[in-house]
Every structure is written in C-alpha cells, then in structure tokens.
Design a protein around this motif. Structure first.
Motif, PDB file in Angstrom:
ATOM      1  N   VAL A   1       0.840  -1.192   0.000  1.00 25.20           N
ATOM      2  CA  VAL A   1       0.000   0.000   0.000  1.00 25.20           C
ATOM      3  C   VAL A   1       0.877   1.244   0.000  1.00 25.20           C
ATOM      4  N   GLU A   2       0.593   2.173  -0.917  1.00 30.88           N
ATOM      5  CA  GLU A   2       1.320   3.445  -0.929  1.00 30.88           C
ATOM      6  C   GLU A   2       0.755   4.335   0.170  1.00 30.88           C
ATOM      7  N   ARG A   3       1.618   4.713   1.125  1.00 30.95           N
ATOM      8  CA  ARG A   3       1.144   5.460   2.283  1.00 30.95           C
ATOM      9  C   ARG A   3       1.905   6.765   2.454  1.00 30.95           C
ATOM     10  N   GLU A   4       1.280   7.666   3.171  1.00 35.26           N
ATOM     11  CA  GLU A   4       1.866   8.957   3.472  1.00 35.26           C
ATOM     12  C   GLU A   4       1.168   9.500   4.721  1.00 35.26           C
ATOM     13  N   PRO A   5       1.716  10.555   5.356  1.00 28.61           N
ATOM     14  CA  PRO A   5       1.015  11.150   6.503  1.00 28.61           C
ATOM     15  C   PRO A   5      -0.344  11.709   6.068  1.00 28.61           C
ATOM     16  N   VAL A   6      -1.401  11.287   6.732  1.00 29.02           N
ATOM     17  CA  VAL A   6      -2.761  11.681   6.358  1.00 29.02           C
ATOM     18  C   VAL A   6      -3.455  12.305   7.562  1.00 29.02           C
ATOM     19  N   ASN A   7      -4.114  13.431   7.328  1.00 32.09           N
ATOM     20  CA  ASN A   7      -4.935  14.071   8.360  1.00 32.09           C
ATOM     21  C   ASN A   7      -6.273  13.332   8.418  1.00 32.09           C
ATOM     22  N   ILE A   8      -6.489  12.575   9.486  1.00 29.68           N
ATOM     23  CA  ILE A   8      -7.688  11.756   9.579  1.00 29.68           C
ATOM     24  C   ILE A   8      -8.952  12.606   9.597  1.00 29.68           C
ATOM     25  N   HIS A   9      -8.864  13.817  10.127  1.00 25.10           N
ATOM     26  CA  HIS A   9     -10.054  14.664  10.192  1.00 25.10           C
ATOM     27  C   HIS A   9     -10.494  15.114   8.801  1.00 25.10           C
ATOM     28  N   ALA A  10      -9.532  15.326   7.903  1.00 20.67           N
ATOM     29  CA  ALA A  10      -9.886  15.658   6.527  1.00 20.67           C
ATOM     30  C   ALA A  10     -10.597  14.483   5.857  1.00 20.67           C
ATOM     31  N   VAL A  11     -10.132  13.266   6.159  1.00 21.31           N
ATOM     32  CA  VAL A  11     -10.773  12.066   5.616  1.00 21.31           C
ATOM     33  C   VAL A  11     -12.200  11.934   6.148  1.00 21.31           C
ATOM     34  N   LEU A  12     -12.371  12.084   7.459  1.00 18.27           N
ATOM     35  CA  LEU A  12     -13.693  11.921   8.060  1.00 18.27           C
ATOM     36  C   LEU A  12     -14.663  13.001   7.593  1.00 18.27           C
ATOM     37  N   GLU A  13     -14.176  14.227   7.421  1.00 14.28           N
ATOM     38  CA  GLU A  13     -15.054  15.293   6.934  1.00 14.28           C
ATOM     39  C   GLU A  13     -15.480  15.036   5.496  1.00 14.28           C
ATOM     40  N   HIS A  14     -14.570  14.470   4.682  1.00 17.68           N
ATOM     41  CA  HIS A  14     -14.931  14.113   3.303  1.00 17.68           C
ATOM     42  C   HIS A  14     -16.021  13.036   3.312  1.00 17.68           C
TER      43      HIS A  14
ATOM     44  N   ASP B   1     -10.478  15.105  18.345  1.00 13.36           N
ATOM     45  CA  ASP B   1      -9.336  15.611  19.115  1.00 13.36           C
ATOM     46  C   ASP B   1      -8.464  16.397  18.141  1.00 13.36           C
ATOM     47  N   PRO B   2      -8.471  17.718  18.213  1.00 13.28           N
ATOM     48  CA  PRO B   2      -7.767  18.526  17.199  1.00 13.28           C
ATOM     49  C   PRO B   2      -6.253  18.375  17.240  1.00 13.28           C
ATOM     50  N   SER B   3      -5.702  17.853  18.358  1.00 12.26           N
ATOM     51  CA  SER B   3      -4.250  17.739  18.473  1.00 12.26           C
ATOM     52  C   SER B   3      -3.727  16.401  17.966  1.00 12.26           C
ATOM     53  N   LEU B   4      -4.597  15.595  17.365  1.00 12.92           N
ATOM     54  CA  LEU B   4      -4.195  14.269  16.924  1.00 12.92           C
ATOM     55  C   LEU B   4      -3.116  14.355  15.837  1.00 12.92           C
ATOM     56  N   PRO B   5      -2.065  13.527  15.937  1.00  9.50           N
ATOM     57  CA  PRO B   5      -1.016  13.529  14.901  1.00  9.50           C
ATOM     58  C   PRO B   5      -1.502  12.821  13.646  1.00  9.50           C
ATOM     59  N   PRO B   6      -0.756  12.923  12.546  1.00 10.66           N
ATOM     60  CA  PRO B   6      -1.173  12.247  11.307  1.00 10.66           C
ATOM     61  C   PRO B   6      -1.129  10.726  11.464  1.00 10.66           C
ATOM     62  N   VAL B   7      -1.906  10.053  10.634  1.00 10.93           N
ATOM     63  CA  VAL B   7      -1.851   8.599  10.542  1.00 10.93           C
ATOM     64  C   VAL B   7      -1.118   8.250   9.252  1.00 10.93           C
ATOM     65  N   TYR B   8      -0.268   7.220   9.319  1.00 12.51           N
ATOM     66  CA  TYR B   8       0.516   6.821   8.156  1.00 12.51           C
ATOM     67  C   TYR B   8      -0.334   5.853   7.343  1.00 12.51           C
ATOM     68  N   ALA B   9      -0.940   6.351   6.261  1.00 10.65           N
ATOM     69  CA  ALA B   9      -1.962   5.559   5.593  1.00 10.65           C
ATOM     70  C   ALA B   9      -2.125   5.980   4.146  1.00 10.65           C
ATOM     71  N   ASN B  10      -2.956   5.227   3.442  1.00  7.25           N
ATOM     72  CA  ASN B  10      -3.382   5.571   2.095  1.00  7.25           C
ATOM     73  C   ASN B  10      -4.722   6.281   2.201  1.00  7.25           C
ATOM     74  N   ARG B  11      -4.771   7.530   1.766  1.00  8.60           N
ATOM     75  CA  ARG B  11      -5.971   8.354   1.967  1.00  8.60           C
ATOM     76  C   ARG B  11      -7.208   7.739   1.310  1.00  8.60           C
ATOM     77  N   ASP B  12      -7.072   7.275   0.067  1.00  8.14           N
ATOM     78  CA  ASP B  12      -8.224   6.733  -0.644  1.00  8.14           C
ATOM     79  C   ASP B  12      -8.769   5.490   0.061  1.00  8.14           C
ATOM     80  N   GLN B  13      -7.865   4.652   0.571  1.00  3.16           N
ATOM     81  CA  GLN B  13      -8.329   3.445   1.248  1.00  3.16           C
ATOM     82  C   GLN B  13      -8.990   3.780   2.587  1.00  3.16           C
ATOM     83  N   LEU B  14      -8.487   4.807   3.279  1.00  2.00           N
ATOM     84  CA  LEU B  14      -9.141   5.226   4.522  1.00  2.00           C
ATOM     85  C   LEU B  14     -10.552   5.741   4.237  1.00  2.00           C
TER      86      LEU B  14
END
Length: 378
Positions: free
Chosen positions: A204-217, A237-250
């Motif tokens: 899986v191609e991964r990168e730092p992903v802002n989970i809140h941007a994913v959830l809002e989408h 939690d606004p202070s959450l660090p990025p998750v190392y993931a594939n944005r489309d798969q999340l």
C-alpha cells in the motif's frame, strides 16, 4: 528523628502510588469487610468512577449480583495466599454488558485482612487475535477472487458479446431477453471485481494523512447521499497527529462503516444519529506475527450509531467474508474494511449494544524517518 522517619514513609507511599498509577491494568485494594480502600488510575477508568467515590463503596457495589469475585477474595483471605480465576464476566450497565477479565487476588501481607485485586481484560486480546483470523480469511477470499476473475470473467465476456450480436437480429420482445443477459453478466462482473479487491497483494502506498480531513470528506458524502435523513455528529481531538496511511483506502474504510451505520438505523428512523470520534489512546500495542516487534496503536477512530445493534450470534464473526445482517448484502464490506485496516498495521473491532454500536479502528501514527514521533499537544 521522627520527622525523618515519617518523611521517608510518606516518600515511599508516594512512590508506591506512582508505580501503581503507571500500571495499565486496574488494581484495587479492599479491607477485611471488602470495602475499597485504594485504586489506581486504570481502575478509575475501567469502572468509570473516581477513587474517592470507589472508597465509599464495597467491592460488591462494583460487580454484578452474585459475582464469583467476592468468594475468590474471601478464599484468598482465608488461605492467606494468592488466587486466580480466568474469564470472569464482571459486566454491569455502568461499564458495559460484557467485560471478560482474568482476576488475580493476593493478601496485602501476612495476617493482613487487606486484599489486592488485579484485573486483566480479555476482550482486547481476543479481538486482536480475531484480527489475525480476519486477515487470513481475507487472504483466502483474495485467492478465490483471483481464481474467479480468471475462470469466470473470460467466458462472461463471450456470453455478453454473443447477446449483443443477437440483439440486432431479434424481435423487440426477444430483445428484452438479450438485454437481461447483458445486465446479468454485468452484475456478475461487478461482483467478481469486488473479490479482486482482496486479491491485490501489492504494498500500500502510504503517506502522513490528516484523519479529520478524511472523516469530513466521508461526512459530506454521507450527508448528501445515503445518510441525508440522519444527524451526523463529530467529536474530534484537534491535536491528533497524522496517521501513516493511504488516503483513498481510509475513505473507503470509513465510507463503508458510515454506510453500514446508516443502513442499521434504517430509512424511517426519526432520531437516527451517527457520531464520528477521534482520540489518542496510548497503551494499546499489537504483536507482529513472526517477529518480536510490538506496534503501538494509539490512534482511535470510531463510528458510533444509535441503531438496534448487531445480533450477539454474529458479533464474533462480523468481519468474516459473507457474514451480513442484511437480506440483500454480500457480506464483503466489513471483510474489506478488516483487510484494509490490517494492511495498514491496525485493528478494527465492534462493540454493540441496543442504540449504541461502536466500530473502533486503532492505527499507528506517522513517525519521521529518524523514528521520532510528531509532537502531540495535550
């Protein structure tokens, strides 16, 4: 001299309290009447009650009626030695209907009526074990998907092509039948394509992903589509660090979970609600099969709904392929969720009660190339 002695005792007591509070497992101490005299921070979190409140209660007040824990404590006090009991359900309406724990009890000292209890919850370990089973099942479906793609899609294309050739030389009445053949072959191809998602073994191609941007989408997609009639809430939690993931798969993971929640609530519910939450939960670690490495999974993302809940006979196998609560469902959506989360090094679990079903995704956070974790503002 006495001041020094009392000072040393106070210092030792503080160190002891600090050590107990560092333990991730709930620890309680009860007196000869089984009244609670002390508890660590993990016990406060487990029983959802402050230490000062617990001290005003007996052990029986925290446990279900007739719990075997009471007799275990009495037996340890009578024998003057440690006792263990495994897989004990101490669930109550306060802490949840099913909380399976291993219990270790021991006297605080010789001829001392005080008893120390340590609880180790079994559900997390068993859920993580089941993740490995889900991954194996997903791989089995993947192998089957590859076979189906090879053995079925080729003849299907021939059937569809023949139907299209016939369509130009038959009557209008028979053309309905040729269209039916084409539509059904297209439907089967789409089903096989869903299997092929499991067969993709590429990294899986991964990168730092802002989970809140994913959830809002996901929230926007749901709110303008299948969940238009449902209230969508969030607690991030606004202070959450990025998750190392594939944005489309999340996006695919959480879209599936939110869609499942919406279908569970149903189209006629007047007070349907889906809540998306994020939190930082240190202390959850997963052993990687085949190595001594342990991966930390501090990022918690939840999808919670107030639907009727998952039937108890399905909850253990909910992420297995072909297991579904829907009459027209394929049973592949949650299996695909488990595979994607597993490919990212995380776990997904479900806790279900009437009007409170929670799908919880635990994942590792992104670390810099030098191994440093991002700063977290707490």
């Amino acid at each position: 001299m006495l001041d020094e002695v009392y000072g040393d005792l106070a210092s030792t007591t503080r160190r002891g309290d600090a050590i107990l509070n560092l333990l991730p497992l709930p620890v309680l101490q009860v007196d000869g009447r089984n009244m609670i005299v002390d508890a660590n921070v993990a016990a406060e979190a487990f029983f959802q009650m402050s230490r000062s409140t617990m001290r005003r209660n007996g052990l029986a007040d925290l446990l279900p009626f007739g719990s075997p824990v009471i007799s275990l404590v009495d037996e340890a006090r009578r024998r003057g030695g440690s006792m263990n009991e495994y897989r004990v359900d101490i669930g109550t309406p306060r802490i949840g209907s099913e909380r399976i724990v291993d219990i270790f009890v021991a006297p605080a000292g010789e001829a001392d009526p005080h008893i120390v209890l340590l609880l180790q919850e079994r559900t997390i370990a068993e859920k993580i074990d089941r993740q490995l089973t889900h991954r194996g099942a997903a791989r089995s479906v993947g192998a089957m998907g590859s076979m189906l793609a090879h053995e079925i899609k080729n003849p299907l294309s021939g059937i569809r092509g023949a139907a299209q050739l016939l369509e130009s030389s038959v009557s209008d009445q028979d053309r309905t039948l040729t269209r039916l053949i084409c539509d059904e072959t297209d439907r089967i191809v789409k089903l096989v394509d869903r299997f092929e998602h499991f067969a993709d073994g590429r990294p899986v191609e991964r990168e730092p992903v802002n989970i809140h941007a994913v959830l809002e989408h996901v929230r926007r997609l749901a709110g303008t589509g299948f969940a238009r009639h449902i209230r969508l809430a969030e607690a991030y939690d606004p202070s959450l660090p990025p998750v190392y993931a594939n944005r489309d798969q999340l996006i695919q993971v959480f879209l599936n979970l939110v869609k499942n929640a919406a279908e569970a609530i149903g189209p006629d519910a007047l007070d349907g609600e889906i809540e998306l939450t994020t939190a930082f939960r240190p202390g959850v670690r997963l052993s990687v099969p085949g190595s001594t490495e342990r991966v930390s999974l501090p990022l918690e993302f939840c999808v919670r709904d107030n639907g009727p809940g998952v039937p108890s006979d399905l909850i253990r196998n909910l992420f297995d392929p072909f297991v579904t609560t829907k009459a027209s469902g394929s049973g592949l959506g949650l299996a695909l969720v488990a595979k994607i989360v597993g490919d990212h090094g995380g776990v997904v679990e479900c806790e279900s009660l009437p009007r409170r079903t929670t799908f919880r995704v635990l994942m590792p956070m992104h670390s810099a190339r030098d191994g440093r974790a991002p700063d977290i503002e707490r």
